[in-house]
Design an enzyme around this catalytic site. Structure first.
Site, PDB file in Angstrom:
ATOM      1  N   ASP A  55       0.805  -1.220   0.000  1.00  0.00           N
ATOM      2  CA  ASP A  55       0.000   0.000   0.000  1.00  0.00           C
ATOM      3  C   ASP A  55       0.836   1.267   0.000  1.00  0.00           C
ATOM      4  OD1 ASP A  55       1.034  -0.091   2.524  1.00  0.00           O
ATOM      5  OD2 ASP A  55      -0.870   0.210   3.580  1.00  0.00           O
ATOM      6  N   GLU A  57       3.311   2.039   2.252  1.00  0.00           N
ATOM      7  CA  GLU A  57       3.948   2.339   3.525  1.00  0.00           C
ATOM      8  C   GLU A  57       5.415   1.933   3.497  1.00  0.00           C
ATOM      9  OE1 GLU A  57       1.935   0.614   6.817  1.00  0.00           O
ATOM     10  OE2 GLU A  57       0.017   1.557   6.360  1.00  0.00           O
ATOM     11  N   HIS A 148      17.619  27.109   1.100  1.00  0.00           N
ATOM     12  CA  HIS A 148      17.070  28.104   0.174  1.00  0.00           C
ATOM     13  C   HIS A 148      17.133  29.512   0.758  1.00  0.00           C
ATOM     14  CE1 HIS A 148      14.873  29.484  -3.284  1.00  0.00           C
ATOM     15  NE2 HIS A 148      13.885  29.943  -2.551  1.00  0.00           N
ATOM     16  N   ASP A 187      18.166  36.905  -9.566  1.00  0.00           N
ATOM     17  CA  ASP A 187      17.101  37.712  -8.968  1.00  0.00           C
ATOM     18  C   ASP A 187      17.666  38.498  -7.804  1.00  0.00           C
ATOM     19  OD1 ASP A 187      17.244  35.883  -6.805  1.00  0.00           O
ATOM     20  OD2 ASP A 187      15.701  34.633  -7.705  1.00  0.00           O
ATOM     21  N   LYS A 211      13.785  40.743 -12.126  1.00  0.00           N
ATOM     22  CA  LYS A 211      12.679  39.949 -12.669  1.00  0.00           C
ATOM     23  C   LYS A 211      11.482  40.031 -11.748  1.00  0.00           C
ATOM     24  CE  LYS A 211      13.425  35.452 -10.512  1.00  0.00           C
ATOM     25  NZ  LYS A 211      12.239  35.537  -9.650  1.00  0.00           N
ATOM     26  N   ASP A 241      15.334  24.427 -10.767  1.00  0.00           N
ATOM     27  CA  ASP A 241      14.157  23.568 -10.758  1.00  0.00           C
ATOM     28  C   ASP A 241      13.681  23.372 -12.199  1.00  0.00           C
ATOM     29  OD1 ASP A 241      11.919  22.109 -10.199  1.00  0.00           O
ATOM     30  OD2 ASP A 241      10.965  23.591  -8.934  1.00  0.00           O
ATOM     31  N   THR A 242      12.743  24.155 -12.670  1.00  0.00           N
ATOM     32  CA  THR A 242      12.291  24.028 -14.055  1.00  0.00           C
ATOM     33  C   THR A 242      13.196  24.780 -15.025  1.00  0.00           C
ATOM     34  OG1 THR A 242      10.847  25.954 -13.877  1.00  0.00           O
ATOM     35  CG2 THR A 242       9.901  23.811 -13.316  1.00  0.00           C
ATOM     36  N   ALA A 243      14.147  25.547 -14.493  1.00  0.00           N
ATOM     37  CA  ALA A 243      15.127  26.304 -15.279  1.00  0.00           C
ATOM     38  C   ALA A 243      14.516  27.477 -16.030  1.00  0.00           C
ATOM     39  CB  ALA A 243      15.894  25.400 -16.249  1.00  0.00           C
ATOM     40  N   GLY A 244      13.292  27.867 -15.693  1.00  0.00           N
ATOM     41  CA  GLY A 244      12.671  29.006 -16.366  1.00  0.00           C
ATOM     42  C   GLY A 244      13.379  30.308 -16.056  1.00  0.00           C
TER      43      GLY A 244
END
Length: 330
Positions: A55, A57, A148, A187, A211, A241-244
């Protein structure tokens, strides 16, 4: 063409005194990194059973006596985040119930860290929630890499040793002798990180990308603050992460006259469509570390993966030896 670096540690390893109280165990999230850390320390990973029931676990059993020992559990909470976080909690609980003297959760990548404050009503601060769960499970202290945001250290009510992957990235960049360097923060929030990075690259100049984020994982790049024309730009961030964000930043730097663009990050999260964006030709090279395993299907010719096993291994030994962890890796 630069091919991905092999995940190895230096051939001449330090010799640590034998200490039977130090026990090292690995979760399933990044076994390869754990094995490298074990080789650096000259110890074997402790035997442990990890399995899942039908299941879903999770089950963990420590298969040697750890009574009175200092136990170090290596487990980044990367994808699948919930499974790996739960596995870490179960490992900690198992060690606590086995009478370990001290349990250190070694978390090369700390998931759920991006929600570190409330930006709107009726939302969770998951960075604090995850810290509470790990503490309540029975961890005595935390060893984390490139959180982070630095304030996450204060979310734990136990000691936190916070180390950085930048020494490995800096070592590699210095060997390349790149001309006319400018370090770029993608950023405003990453300016402190980029400034510290630039200082260690022979006081390289600093530029900032202005940005504005419209939604999660969607970034709109607006402008470049600083001079990048005719220079080799090195974009520095804690994770991709998504590299955007970093891809849009690279395109903007090219438009402003940067001759080459490199990307450096500690954590290679690489959620789709990161691989396509990073391999599109806008980057000369994408340099990351192995805090998160990078499977073959997420690799591409411009990718270089560096090992942080020496940083984690040295820090583990210094914690165990009760010596300073304010160390520099050159």
């Amino acid at each position: 063409m630069i091919h991905p670096a092999t995940l190895t540690v230096p051939s001449s390893l330090p010799v640590f005194p034998e200490n039977h109280r130090l026990k090292l165990f690995s979760g399933s999230a990044n076994l390869e990194l754990s094995e490298e850390v074990a080789r650096y320390l000259g110890v074997a990973l402790g035997p442990m059973v990890r399995k899942s029931f039908a299941d879903g676990e999770l089950y963990v059993q420590i298969q040697e006596s750890i009574r009175g020992c200092d136990v170090y559990l290596i487990q980044p909470t990367c994808q699948p985040v919930n499974d790996h976080l739960m596995e870490l909690l179960i490992m900690i609980d198992a060690c606590r119930r086995a009478s370990a003297r001290q349990i250190t959760a070694v978390i090369p990548y700390y998931g759920y860290a991006r929600a570190d404050r409330k930006t709107a009503g009726r939302e969770s601060i998951t960075a604090k929630l995850a810290a509470n769960l790990i503490t309540q499970a029975g961890a005595s202290r935390i060893l984390a890499m490139d959180l982070h945001s630095a304030q996450i250290q204060g979310y734990f009510d136990i000691p936190v040793d916070h180390v950085y992957g930048s020494p490995s990235l800096l070592r590699y960049l210095k060997q390349k002798n790149l001309p006319d360097l400018v370090v770029v923060s993608p950023d405003v929030g990453g300016v402190a990180r980029a400034r510290a990075f630039a200082k260690k690259l022979n006081e390289a100049p600093l530029a900032i990308i202005d940005k504005r984020r419209q939604a999660h994982n969607v970034a709109e790049v607006m402008n470049v603050v600083g001079d990048v024309a005719g220079k080799t730009a090195v974009l520095v961030d804690d994770m991709i992460d998504t590299a955007g964000t970093i891809s849009e930043a690279a395109r903007l730097l090219r438009k402003h006259g940067a001759t080459k663009v490199y990307a450096c990050a500690t954590h290679a999260v690489f959620s789709p469509p990161a691989t396509e964006r990073l391999s599109s030709g806008v980057f000369e090279e994408v340099i990351v570390t192995n805090t998160i395993p990078v499977p073959q299907e997420k690799r591409f010719p411009q990718l270089t993966v560096l090992s942080v096993a020496d940083i984690l291994g040295e820090t583990i030994w210094r914690i165990h030896d009760d010596s300073s962890v304010s160390i520099m890796f050159r």
